[in-house]
Scaffold this motif. Sequence first.
Motif, PDB file in Angstrom:
ATOM      1  N   HIS A  18       0.873  -1.196   0.000  1.00  0.00           N
ATOM      2  CA  HIS A  18       0.000   0.000   0.000  1.00  0.00           C
ATOM      3  C   HIS A  18       0.897   1.229   0.000  1.00  0.00           C
ATOM      4  CE1 HIS A  18      -3.142  -2.311   2.132  1.00  0.00           C
ATOM      5  NE2 HIS A  18      -2.238  -2.607   3.042  1.00  0.00           N
ATOM      6  N   LYS A  96      -9.014   4.440   7.592  1.00  0.00           N
ATOM      7  CA  LYS A  96      -7.555   4.523   7.749  1.00  0.00           C
ATOM      8  C   LYS A  96      -7.163   5.537   8.823  1.00  0.00           C
ATOM      9  CE  LYS A  96      -7.167   2.024   3.921  1.00  0.00           C
ATOM     10  NZ  LYS A  96      -8.587   1.710   3.764  1.00  0.00           N
ATOM     11  N   VAL A 104     -15.649  -1.873   2.456  1.00  0.00           N
ATOM     12  CA  VAL A 104     -15.292  -2.319   1.099  1.00  0.00           C
ATOM     13  C   VAL A 104     -16.513  -2.398   0.170  1.00  0.00           C
ATOM     14  CG1 VAL A 104     -14.227  -4.161  -0.271  1.00  0.00           C
ATOM     15  CG2 VAL A 104     -13.230  -3.514   1.897  1.00  0.00           C
ATOM     16  N   LEU A 114     -19.159   5.352 -10.273  1.00  0.00           N
ATOM     17  CA  LEU A 114     -18.226   6.314 -10.883  1.00  0.00           C
ATOM     18  C   LEU A 114     -17.765   5.804 -12.255  1.00  0.00           C
ATOM     19  CD1 LEU A 114     -16.582   8.986 -10.369  1.00  0.00           C
ATOM     20  CD2 LEU A 114     -14.665   7.503  -9.831  1.00  0.00           C
ATOM     21  N   THR A 115     -17.417   4.527 -12.334  1.00  0.00           N
ATOM     22  CA  THR A 115     -16.914   3.973 -13.598  1.00  0.00           C
ATOM     23  C   THR A 115     -17.972   4.106 -14.698  1.00  0.00           C
ATOM     24  OG1 THR A 115     -15.626   2.406 -12.311  1.00  0.00           O
ATOM     25  CG2 THR A 115     -15.879   1.912 -14.648  1.00  0.00           C
ATOM     26  N   GLY A 187      -8.868   0.200  -9.757  1.00  0.00           N
ATOM     27  CA  GLY A 187     -10.012  -0.220  -8.921  1.00  0.00           C
ATOM     28  C   GLY A 187     -10.773  -1.375  -9.553  1.00  0.00           C
ATOM     29  N   MET A 190      -8.844  -4.377  -8.945  1.00  0.00           N
ATOM     30  CA  MET A 190      -8.862  -4.717  -7.507  1.00  0.00           C
ATOM     31  C   MET A 190     -10.173  -5.368  -7.090  1.00  0.00           C
ATOM     32  SD  MET A 190      -6.837  -1.349  -6.293  1.00  0.00           S
ATOM     33  CE  MET A 190      -7.190  -1.290  -4.560  1.00  0.00           C
ATOM     34  N   ARG A 193     -10.102  -8.925  -6.213  1.00  0.00           N
ATOM     35  CA  ARG A 193      -9.524  -9.358  -4.922  1.00  0.00           C
ATOM     36  C   ARG A 193     -10.600  -9.473  -3.841  1.00  0.00           C
ATOM     37  NH1 ARG A 193      -3.559  -9.205  -4.041  1.00  0.00           N
ATOM     38  NH2 ARG A 193      -4.149  -8.704  -1.901  1.00  0.00           N
ATOM     39  N   TYR A 215      -2.060  -1.536  -5.934  1.00  0.00           N
ATOM     40  CA  TYR A 215      -2.597  -0.908  -4.724  1.00  0.00           C
ATOM     41  C   TYR A 215      -1.920   0.438  -4.471  1.00  0.00           C
ATOM     42  CZ  TYR A 215      -5.664  -4.661  -3.255  1.00  0.00           C
ATOM     43  OH  TYR A 215      -6.701  -5.543  -3.186  1.00  0.00           O
ATOM     44  N   LEU A 225      -6.569  12.715  -5.282  1.00  0.00           N
ATOM     45  CA  LEU A 225      -7.950  13.200  -5.411  1.00  0.00           C
ATOM     46  C   LEU A 225      -8.404  13.966  -4.161  1.00  0.00           C
ATOM     47  CD1 LEU A 225      -9.332  10.183  -7.393  1.00  0.00           C
ATOM     48  CD2 LEU A 225      -9.529  12.564  -8.115  1.00  0.00           C
TER      49      LEU A 225
HETATM   50  C1  HEM Z   1     -12.085   8.726  -5.599  1.00  0.00           C
HETATM   51  C2  HEM Z   1     -11.677   7.587  -6.055  1.00  0.00           C
HETATM   52  C3  HEM Z   1     -11.100   6.485  -5.188  1.00  0.00           C
HETATM   53  C4  HEM Z   1     -10.379   6.558  -4.033  1.00  0.00           C
HETATM   54  C5  HEM Z   1      -9.994   7.802  -3.251  1.00  0.00           C
HETATM   55  C6  HEM Z   1     -10.057   5.213  -3.632  1.00  0.00           C
HETATM   56  C7  HEM Z   1      -9.289   4.879  -2.539  1.00  0.00           C
HETATM   57  C8  HEM Z   1      -9.030   3.575  -2.120  1.00  0.00           C
HETATM   58  C9  HEM Z   1      -8.120   3.195  -1.076  1.00  0.00           C
HETATM   59  C10 HEM Z   1      -7.247   4.169  -0.273  1.00  0.00           C
HETATM   60  C11 HEM Z   1      -8.167   1.860  -0.947  1.00  0.00           C
HETATM   61  C12 HEM Z   1      -7.349   0.999   0.003  1.00  0.00           C
HETATM   62  C13 HEM Z   1      -6.215   0.500  -0.849  1.00  0.00           C
HETATM   63  C14 HEM Z   1      -5.179  -0.235  -0.079  1.00  0.00           C
HETATM   64  O1  HEM Z   1      -5.518  -0.954   0.861  1.00  0.00           O
HETATM   65  O2  HEM Z   1      -4.005  -0.062  -0.454  1.00  0.00           O
HETATM   66  C15 HEM Z   1      -9.111   1.361  -1.910  1.00  0.00           C
HETATM   67  C16 HEM Z   1      -9.454   0.036  -2.079  1.00  0.00           C
HETATM   68  C17 HEM Z   1     -10.313  -0.424  -3.070  1.00  0.00           C
HETATM   69  N1  HEM Z   1     -10.841   0.300  -4.117  1.00  0.00           N
HETATM   70 FE1  HEM Z   1     -10.737   2.299  -4.303  1.00  0.00          FE
HETATM   71  N2  HEM Z   1     -10.614   4.347  -4.520  1.00  0.00           N
HETATM   72  C18 HEM Z   1     -11.250   5.087  -5.506  1.00  0.00           C
HETATM   73  C19 HEM Z   1     -11.901   4.606  -6.619  1.00  0.00           C
HETATM   74  C20 HEM Z   1     -12.219   3.271  -6.818  1.00  0.00           C
HETATM   75  C21 HEM Z   1     -12.932   2.772  -7.961  1.00  0.00           C
HETATM   76  C22 HEM Z   1     -13.444   3.646  -9.104  1.00  0.00           C
HETATM   77  C23 HEM Z   1     -13.073   1.411  -7.776  1.00  0.00           C
HETATM   78  C24 HEM Z   1     -13.753   0.399  -8.644  1.00  0.00           C
HETATM   79  C25 HEM Z   1     -14.101   0.591  -9.872  1.00  0.00           C
HETATM   80  C26 HEM Z   1     -12.411   1.069  -6.541  1.00  0.00           C
HETATM   81  C27 HEM Z   1     -12.312  -0.200  -6.020  1.00  0.00           C
HETATM   82  C28 HEM Z   1     -11.612  -0.539  -4.891  1.00  0.00           C
HETATM   83  C29 HEM Z   1     -11.579  -1.862  -4.323  1.00  0.00           C
HETATM   84  C30 HEM Z   1     -12.293  -3.108  -4.858  1.00  0.00           C
HETATM   85  C31 HEM Z   1     -10.788  -1.788  -3.168  1.00  0.00           C
HETATM   86  C32 HEM Z   1     -10.558  -2.886  -2.150  1.00  0.00           C
HETATM   87  C33 HEM Z   1      -9.363  -3.668  -2.364  1.00  0.00           C
HETATM   88  C34 HEM Z   1      -9.101  -4.589  -1.204  1.00  0.00           C
HETATM   89  O3  HEM Z   1      -9.534  -4.360  -0.079  1.00  0.00           O
HETATM   90  O4  HEM Z   1      -8.408  -5.543  -1.470  1.00  0.00           O
HETATM   91  N3  HEM Z   1     -11.900   2.224  -5.988  1.00  0.00           N
HETATM   92  N4  HEM Z   1      -9.608   2.436  -2.630  1.00  0.00           N
END
Ligand code: HEM
Length: 286
Positions: A18, A96, A104, A114-115, A187, A190, A193, A215, A225
């Motif tokens: 991370h 965090k 999640v 969003l997508t 994302g 991800m 996962r 990640y 952002l």
């Molecule tokens: C403003 C936009 C976004 C922000 C600020 C954001 C931020 C984050 C952060 C900080 C994490 C934790 C990552 C880590 O543990 O290293 C995360 C996890 C995740 N994000 Fe985002 N994200 C954004 C957009 C998206 C989008 C557009 C998607 C899907 C299309 C998405 C899907 C995911 C998924 C599935 C996880 C979980 C991964 C896991 O727990 O293994 N995110 N996001």
Amino acid sequence: MDPLQWAIDPWGKVVPIHIAWFLIWVAAIAGLLFVIVHAIYVRYFAKPRQFGRYESPVVPAQIPEHVPRHSLTARAFHWIMAAAMFTLLFTAFLPKIGFQFDWVTYHWIAGTVLTISIIFHIIHASFFLDFWSIWPDKIDLRDAWRRTHRFMGKPAPPPERFAKYPLENKLYHGAIIAAGLTAIVTGVFMMSRVRTIFFPRNPYLFTDMTWGMMYVLHGLAGVGLIMLIMVHVYFGIRPEKRPITKAMIFGWMSRDFYLEEHDPQRWVVEGSTTAAAKSAGTPGQD
Ligand code: HEM
């Protein structure tokens, strides 16, 4: 202070997992500093804005009293995207910084919204709106040069009035594209996962190193952002920008504001006499 967190994979290799979460505070403080410095500069130091004269005479009566700026579809897109963006930021970063909840599921649902909304926006802007209105043109670059010279007290002619979007808005849009698309593409991967309704869970799609980088990229785009959204909201509520924000709610801006800041030759509005003269190629509104 290492900006990344690392772990050791089953083969003993050190891999990133991370970003380090203190970067949340770095981004929030940087955003806040920008806001404070800008507000002080505008309040105490900035000179009133000056534009050059219109190239050809403008007859205000030829411009409608309410200048259409954003169609209902474009406004709906903007606010749906904003809701998804805030949900993503809060669900990602609140846990965090100490507010634990089961984030999640809300996060990937907002990510999906969003997508889809961005895919829609790309199609809408490419085929139904004036695609080029949001990209810098030659006059923007020439005027940026003039504005920089004037800012430094050197002689230069005043810049022209803006087209539909000032250069700053165009550059901001570019930064949002870079951070937003990075968050979206990483994302979507991800999502394999975690358990979602879209595809079966498969954490072995990539190597640990590739997942780690993904990640990290997702996290960097995310903290980027934080800053970008703080700055966007700040400009949205600044008094001199409020007519622009109101246009994103009601769809139009007043003729007075339009004539003060925009050049009817560079942004031809629907319903104006200029538009009638140019009706062969009237741009849409976005
Ligand atoms: C403003 C936009 C976004 C922000 C600020 C954001 C931020 C984050 C952060 C900080 C994490 C934790 C990552 C880590 O543990 O290293 C995360 C996890 C995740 N994000 Fe985002 N994200 C954004 C957009 C998206 C989008 C557009 C998607 C899907 C299309 C998405 C899907 C995911 C998924 C599935 C996880 C979980 C991964 C896991 O727990 O293994 N995110 N996001």
